[in-house]
Design a protein around this motif. Structure first.
Motif, PDB file in Angstrom:
ATOM      1  N   ALA A 146     -76.885 -29.311  -3.836  1.00 22.33           N
ATOM      2  CA  ALA A 146     -76.462 -30.075  -3.679  1.00 22.33           C
ATOM      3  C   ALA A 146     -76.847 -31.997  -4.253  1.00 22.33           C
ATOM      4  O   ALA A 146     -78.643 -31.048  -4.340  1.00 22.33           O
ATOM      5  N   HIS A 147     -76.089 -32.493  -4.393  1.00 19.06           N
ATOM      6  CA  HIS A 147     -76.666 -34.224  -5.088  1.00 19.06           C
ATOM      7  C   HIS A 147     -76.628 -34.614  -3.274  1.00 19.06           C
ATOM      8  O   HIS A 147     -75.753 -35.495  -3.161  1.00 19.06           O
ATOM      9  N   LEU A 148     -78.191 -34.735  -3.066  1.00 21.52           N
ATOM     10  CA  LEU A 148     -78.005 -36.244  -1.617  1.00 21.52           C
ATOM     11  C   LEU A 148     -77.898 -37.550  -1.727  1.00 21.52           C
ATOM     12  O   LEU A 148     -78.193 -38.232  -0.820  1.00 21.52           O
ATOM     13  N   GLY A 149     -78.276 -37.866  -2.956  1.00 17.62           N
ATOM     14  CA  GLY A 149     -78.860 -39.256  -3.158  1.00 17.62           C
ATOM     15  C   GLY A 149     -76.788 -39.829  -3.394  1.00 17.62           C
ATOM     16  O   GLY A 149     -77.163 -41.186  -3.834  1.00 17.62           O
ATOM     17  N   LEU A 150     -75.490 -39.243  -3.313  1.00 15.74           N
ATOM     18  CA  LEU A 150     -74.398 -40.436  -3.348  1.00 15.74           C
ATOM     19  C   LEU A 150     -74.173 -40.671  -1.728  1.00 15.74           C
ATOM     20  O   LEU A 150     -73.617 -39.211  -1.148  1.00 15.74           O
ATOM     21  N   TRP A 151     -73.981 -41.721  -0.996  1.00 12.39           N
ATOM     22  CA  TRP A 151     -74.143 -42.284  -0.110  1.00 12.39           C
ATOM     23  C   TRP A 151     -72.934 -42.829   0.276  1.00 12.39           C
ATOM     24  O   TRP A 151     -72.521 -43.997  -0.945  1.00 12.39           O
ATOM     25  N   ASN A 152     -72.429 -43.068   1.462  1.00 14.53           N
ATOM     26  CA  ASN A 152     -71.301 -44.019   1.935  1.00 14.53           C
ATOM     27  C   ASN A 152     -71.903 -44.891   3.109  1.00 14.53           C
ATOM     28  O   ASN A 152     -72.471 -43.869   4.168  1.00 14.53           O
ATOM     29  N   TRP A 153     -72.908 -46.113   2.665  1.00 16.10           N
ATOM     30  CA  TRP A 153     -73.557 -46.747   3.464  1.00 16.10           C
ATOM     31  C   TRP A 153     -72.774 -47.337   4.576  1.00 16.10           C
ATOM     32  O   TRP A 153     -72.345 -48.523   4.279  1.00 16.10           O
ATOM     33  N   GLN A 154     -72.604 -47.198   6.177  1.00 18.56           N
ATOM     34  CA  GLN A 154     -71.593 -47.816   7.340  1.00 18.56           C
ATOM     35  C   GLN A 154     -72.669 -49.497   7.633  1.00 18.56           C
ATOM     36  O   GLN A 154     -73.840 -49.632   7.526  1.00 18.56           O
TER      37      GLN A 154
END
Length: 369
Positions: A146-154
């Motif tokens: 999995a790619h864990l660098g794609l975020w939605n920063w709340q």
């Protein structure tokens, strides 16, 4: 009239020749000379693609007696990459170095698959370790990436029950999980202005899908037959010493459930523990998920072999970790790769023998019936 017709035909032939020449010179980014070489290389395909992040990870492979360069076309340079053509364990391969990061790994893998006839991708290298039960020098083969660098920063003040920005449009989700920064404040439970980041799946556009209709992928499985075959690698004898410095035990090959990638070198114990406890992650690197995503979209079988060079963030009883053991880890990864390719050859041979036996059986039926 006949002479006019011939003149017109000659003119058309010249125009077609000129057009073909122009197209050949300006065929995308590939010139005519390169296309000719690629076409001749592909005539001997298909190949196994071997994708390696860095030169020190690739050197043990190129220096191995198992790697034999092609005598006609040992390599072709294109788009800043060198595609090395040869054989490994008597199997046709194309070896390419990507460079650091998800972007480089994705671009290089896409080029490899689009330019050459590739039947499968084997990705090797070193990685950080999130599982304290394993050791530096162990070689891991994860089943999912999995790619864990794609975020939605709340936004600060919002919490787990608050909708994410653009979530209602279907762009983002809260299904996968999040990291709350205030959980890692020192000696306090006060809120942290960094708030929460929510991990997101990638948008993918498979070659057999409808153009511009996106799909989503988070945990990307490796090829099932490859992963099953990799079970035979467990029990291999691997190197455990660098000069006079030896590891507490002999490194081993182990199939694990999950590996993750991002454009981050994880040298942080808290984040390592978070990844292991929340995602059951063992292997941490900066390229494998990009290779996995491209192979998913191109419907190409792949497997990743990553040797552990350090316990991410420290805490191991072994001093120097990656600085000392990275070369050993790279060599171990190559040893496992070579063994895996030899198993592929053996498996193909066994399948062929079964088919021949089956063919003989049906011939006997025809003879006696």
């Amino acid at each position: 009239m006949h002479k006019v017709f011939r003149s017109v035909m000659v003119l058309l032939e010249w125009l077609l020749f000129i057009a073909a020449s122009v197209i050949g010179i300006a065929n995308g980014a590939v010139n005519q000379y390169a296309w000719e070489r690629i076409s001749r290389i592909n005539q001997e395909g298909p190949y196994l693609g071997i994708v390696v992040p860095n030169s020190f990870e690739m050197s043990p492979l190129l220096q191995s007696s198992s790697f034999v360069p092609n005598n006609k076309f040992p390599y072709i340079d294109f788009a800043g990459r060198r595609f090395r053509i040869g054989r490994v364990e008597d199997k046709r391969v194309i070896v390419v170095m990507t460079g650091l990061s998800m972007v480089n790994a994705g671009i290089t893998t896409e080029l490899l698959l689009n330019l050459f006839k590739i039947k499968g991708i084997l990705h090797i290298g070193i990685a950080g370790n999130a599982n304290p039960e394993l050791q530096i020098g162990d070689v891991t083969i994860p089943q999912y990436w999995a790619h864990l660098g794609l975020w939605n920063w709340q936004r600060f003040g919002d919490g787990p029950n608050d909708e994410l920005a653009l979530e209602s449009n279907g762009d983002y989700t809260r299904k996968i999980g999040y990291l709350k920064f205030s959980d890692y404040n020192n000696n306090t439970r006060d809120d942290n202005l960094l708030n929460n980041v929510w991990f997101q799946p990638e948008e993918v556009f498979p070659i057999d899908g409808y153009p511009e209709i996106r799909q989503h992928a988070f945990w990307i499985p490796v090829n099932d037959p490859y992963f099953s075959l990799a079970m035979k690698l467990e029990g291999m004898e691997l190197g455990g010493c660098v000069n006079s410095t030896c590891l507490p035990r002999t490194p081993k090959v182990i199939r694990v459930e999950r590996g993750v990638s991002a454009n981050v070198f994880v040298d942080n114990a808290a984040y390592r523990k978070f990844l292991h406890s929340n995602f059951n992650v063992t292997t941490i690197d900066m390229e494998s998920a990009a290779v996995a995503l491209v192979c998913l979209q191109q419907r190409t079988p792949f497997l990743t072999i990553r040797a552990l060079s350090d316990l991410a963030g420290g805490g191991s009883s072994i001093s120097n970790e990656a600085a000392t053991f990275a070369p050993l880890a790279a060599s171990n990864a190559v040893e496992v790769l070579l063994k895996f390719i030899s198993l592929l050859n053996l498996e193909i041979q066994q399948i062929c023998e079964k088919l021949l036996n089956l063919h003989s059986f049906f011939n006997l039926i025809i003879i006696f019936c």
